[in-house]
Design a protein around this motif. Structure first.
Motif, PDB file in Angstrom:
ATOM      1  N   ASN A 185      29.877  39.364  25.629  1.00 37.94           N
ATOM      2  CA  ASN A 185      30.136  39.465  27.062  1.00 37.94           C
ATOM      3  C   ASN A 185      31.556  39.948  27.339  1.00 37.94           C
ATOM      4  N   ASP A 186      31.695  40.749  28.378  1.00 38.61           N
ATOM      5  CA  ASP A 186      33.001  41.157  28.893  1.00 38.61           C
ATOM      6  C   ASP A 186      32.891  41.167  30.413  1.00 38.61           C
ATOM      7  N   ASN A 187      33.053  40.000  31.015  1.00 44.89           N
ATOM      8  CA  ASN A 187      32.935  39.844  32.466  1.00 44.89           C
ATOM      9  C   ASN A 187      31.617  40.437  33.004  1.00 44.89           C
ATOM     10  N   PRO A 188      30.482  39.824  32.679  1.00 40.34           N
ATOM     11  CA  PRO A 188      29.196  40.366  33.153  1.00 40.34           C
ATOM     12  C   PRO A 188      29.010  40.300  34.666  1.00 40.34           C
ATOM     13  N   ARG A 189      29.805  39.454  35.329  1.00 38.76           N
ATOM     14  CA  ARG A 189      29.737  39.304  36.782  1.00 38.76           C
ATOM     15  C   ARG A 189      28.300  38.959  37.198  1.00 38.76           C
ATOM     16  N   SER A 190      27.733  39.644  38.180  1.00 40.56           N
ATOM     17  CA  SER A 190      26.405  39.261  38.663  1.00 40.56           C
ATOM     18  C   SER A 190      25.281  39.886  37.850  1.00 40.56           C
ATOM     19  N   GLU A 191      25.614  40.742  36.901  1.00 44.44           N
ATOM     20  CA  GLU A 191      24.597  41.462  36.130  1.00 44.44           C
ATOM     21  C   GLU A 191      24.077  40.605  34.965  1.00 44.44           C
ATOM     22  N   ASN A 192      22.832  40.813  34.619  1.00 44.20           N
ATOM     23  CA  ASN A 192      22.225  40.111  33.486  1.00 44.20           C
ATOM     24  C   ASN A 192      22.853  40.635  32.182  1.00 44.20           C
ATOM     25  N   PRO A 193      23.496  39.779  31.391  1.00 39.70           N
ATOM     26  CA  PRO A 193      24.132  40.239  30.146  1.00 39.70           C
ATOM     27  C   PRO A 193      23.174  40.963  29.211  1.00 39.70           C
ATOM     28  N   GLN A 194      21.918  40.529  29.182  1.00 39.17           N
ATOM     29  CA  GLN A 194      20.958  41.171  28.282  1.00 39.17           C
ATOM     30  C   GLN A 194      20.709  42.629  28.670  1.00 39.17           C
ATOM     31  N   GLN A 195      20.772  42.915  29.957  1.00 40.33           N
ATOM     32  CA  GLN A 195      20.630  44.293  30.422  1.00 40.33           C
ATOM     33  C   GLN A 195      21.811  45.135  29.947  1.00 40.33           C
ATOM     34  N   ILE A 196      23.003  44.552  30.019  1.00 41.20           N
ATOM     35  CA  ILE A 196      24.207  45.254  29.551  1.00 41.20           C
ATOM     36  C   ILE A 196      24.101  45.529  28.055  1.00 41.20           C
ATOM     37  N   PHE A 197      23.683  44.521  27.293  1.00 34.24           N
ATOM     38  CA  PHE A 197      23.566  44.680  25.840  1.00 34.24           C
ATOM     39  C   PHE A 197      22.548  45.775  25.487  1.00 34.24           C
ATOM     40  N   SER A 198      21.428  45.809  26.213  1.00 37.77           N
ATOM     41  CA  SER A 198      20.397  46.806  25.905  1.00 37.77           C
ATOM     42  C   SER A 198      20.914  48.220  26.150  1.00 37.77           C
ATOM     43  N   GLU A 199      21.769  48.392  27.156  1.00 38.95           N
ATOM     44  CA  GLU A 199      22.330  49.714  27.444  1.00 38.95           C
ATOM     45  C   GLU A 199      23.408  50.086  26.429  1.00 38.95           C
ATOM     46  N   ILE A 200      24.153  49.090  25.941  1.00 35.52           N
ATOM     47  CA  ILE A 200      25.137  49.340  24.880  1.00 35.52           C
ATOM     48  C   ILE A 200      24.410  49.786  23.615  1.00 35.52           C
ATOM     49  N   LYS A 201      23.326  49.092  23.271  1.00 37.44           N
ATOM     50  CA  LYS A 201      22.580  49.375  22.024  1.00 37.44           C
ATOM     51  C   LYS A 201      22.051  50.801  21.956  1.00 37.44           C
ATOM     52  N   LYS A 202      21.834  51.414  23.096  1.00 40.84           N
ATOM     53  CA  LYS A 202      21.335  52.792  23.119  1.00 40.84           C
ATOM     54  C   LYS A 202      22.329  53.767  22.479  1.00 40.84           C
ATOM     55  N   GLY A 203      23.583  53.360  22.381  1.00 42.75           N
ATOM     56  CA  GLY A 203      24.602  54.226  21.794  1.00 42.75           C
ATOM     57  C   GLY A 203      24.650  54.168  20.275  1.00 42.75           C
ATOM     58  N   PHE A 204      24.044  53.153  19.678  1.00 40.04           N
ATOM     59  CA  PHE A 204      24.010  53.054  18.217  1.00 40.04           C
ATOM     60  C   PHE A 204      22.924  53.986  17.668  1.00 40.04           C
ATOM     61  N   SER A 205      23.207  54.607  16.535  1.00 42.12           N
ATOM     62  CA  SER A 205      22.190  55.453  15.900  1.00 42.12           C
ATOM     63  C   SER A 205      21.054  54.571  15.386  1.00 42.12           C
TER      64      SER A 205
END
Length: 488
Positions: free
Chosen positions: A403-423
């Motif tokens: 987590n890095d200040n998820p604020r009102s957003e669902n952290p799992q949604q943030i993680f799923s979008e980050i994961k798209k950048g990994f090969s």
């Protein structure tokens, strides 16, 4: 001050009441209103100040500045209607505090990365030069010996003018201020007389607010277009947006560069080492400089501070002495040392460009394996999430996403979008939502001569979650975790 005098040279419509009232203070937060204050109702992102006019009146406000008409204008209250409350607030603050910038040399620093470090370096040079100076920015606000908290990179105009008035009272002649794109767009620094404006760089950031880089750049350029002709701009000549900023500048332009001899200040050679760096400069300042900070990006930051200081008339001997005294900038490539046999660095890098800068520096350092911990803020630019994952994969041996200040957003949604950048074939990472546990894990798995990079939050002491803030300082957690590892 009499209300009529506060409104001098300001375009407004008097809806009710009179202008003879004596105003004791200016406030934009109804909770802080006291008797005979002037309340400025601002249309904000999350709340509208017009909803709190009644609360301000109950607490004793004598007059109200507003943008929207009211159904009823109470007797005994002066209502002043304007087109833009934020813009007018800057103008009335200037009048109320009797324009303290007439007696102050204010330097504004803007850009995506490097604002905090450049301002910190320049502040310390000015303090060495005049024994006291002021600093306004992300980490804290400092007026002489007084340290104040900082809620945002650039404070609201009323607060800034109040700070400037305190500077005048203490006879402090120089102030350095970080100027964010939000501050420029929301008129927080509108009409302020900057002695100098510094441009560091522009890269992807705040696109959730500005929508695209062109808008973002245009807003950044406002700092330079409000310069007076007898003042000056210091511009990073190596940034692709430098010509745009030069064209917008109304002051005299000066440039700095890593290696271009056409710039007003440039390096002729530089050397990075474990304790920092040393480099020689050419152009307006020919000298050798030592800096206890790492990374090529900090050469840029220091060149900006050096050139600005030189143009303010400060001798290079004073500049060099001040720079050698600086061992770190809070949360900016800050080394955590609890006696462990590996390195830990905490950095505020939270954009792709900022992350690239610190990871390139990490790659050049002597180390065994590189462990990187990072996340992406919620309710902010989503497009940078996969880009940051791609960068982490390029440089790191192992990655922990947290987590890095998820604020009102669902952290799992943030993680799923980050994961798209990994090969697809990359698997040397894990996700640990709890930031404290993630830091502890990163430090626990580190071996002798490894390097652990904790990115994204830097100096911040709180984590912003959906249901509120919790206390969390990456540096403190890292130090405690390192002590445990050392003792085991």
């Amino acid at each position: 001050m009499e209300l009529k005098k506060i409104l001098n040279n300001i375009d407004y419509e008097l809806k009710s009441g009179d202008l003879t009232k004596n105003i004791t203070e200016l406030k934009y937060d109804s909770r802080e209103i006291e008797k005979d204050n002037l309340f400025v109702a601002i249309s904000g992102f999350e709340t509208d100040g017009h909803q709190y006019i009644d609360q301000a009146l109950d607490k004793g406000a004598a007059a109200v500045v507003l943008e929207k008409d009211r159904e009823k204008y109470e007797k005994g209250v002066t209502y002043i209607k304007v087109k833009n409350s934020r813009k007018i607030m800057a103008e009335i603050a200037k009048n109320f505090f009797s324009d303290p910038l007439k007696d102050i040399n204010l330097i504004g620093i803007t850009g995506t990365n490097g604002k905090t470090t450049t301002s910190y370096l320049l502040y310390n040079i000015l303090k060495e030069y005049k024994s006291k100076a002021a600093l306004f920015g992300t980490i804290k606000n400092i007026i002489g010996e007084q340290e104040l908290g900082s809620k945002r990179t650039t404070a609201e105009s009323v607060d800034l003018y109040r700070y400037f008035a305190q500077m005048r009272e203490k006879n402090i002649k120089y102030g350095v201020m970080e100027v964010s794109s939000h501050a420029l767009d929301l008129y927080r620094v509108y009409g302020m007389d900057f002695k100098a404006a510094v441009f560091t760089n522009i890269s992807q950031e705040h696109l959730d607010y500005h929508e695209n880089l062109e808008n973002y750049r245009e807003v950044k350029s406002k700092l330079f277009s409000q310069l007076k002709s007898n003042n000056f701009a210091v511009i990073n000549n190596d940034d692709q947006n430098s010509d745009y900023i030069k064209a917008k500048s109304q002051g005299k332009n000066y440039t700095y560069s890593l290696d271009s001899e056409t710039a007003d200040l440039y390096t002729t050679q530089f050397k990075l080492h474990s304790q920092g760096m040393e480099y020689k400069t050419g152009g307006k300042v020919n000298s050798k400089f030592l800096l206890n900070l790492g990374g090529i990006f900090n050469i840029y930051n220091s060149l900006a501070a050096i050139l600005t200081a030189y143009l303010l008339g400060i001798n290079k001997t004073v500049i060099k002495k001040a720079l050698t005294k600086i061992n770190s900038v809070p949360g900016r490539f800050e080394i955590i040392n609890a006696g462990q046999d590996f390195q830990i660095v905490v950095d505020y890098a939270h954009t792709p460009d900022g992350m690239k800068n610190v990871l390139e520096t990490a790659a050049a350092m002597e180390k065994n394996k590189l462990i990187v911990l990072f996340g992406c803020g919620g309710d902010r630019d989503r497009s940078k999430r996969p880009a940051m994952a791609e960068l982490a994969e390029k440089y790191a041996d192992y990655i922990i996403v947290s987590n890095d200040n998820p604020r009102s957003e669902n952290p799992q949604q943030i993680f799923s979008e980050i994961k798209k950048g990994f090969s697809k074939k990359f698997s040397a990472y894990e996700i640990i939502a709890d930031r404290q546990k993630a830091i502890e894990k990163a430090i626990k798995i580190a071996k002798k001569d490894d390097l652990v990079m904790l990115l994204g939050r830097g100096h911040e002491k709180y984590q912003v979650l959906k249901d509120g803030k919790i206390e969390l300082d990456d540096r403190k957690v890292a130090y405690q975790a390192a002590e445990k590892v050392k003792g085991s």
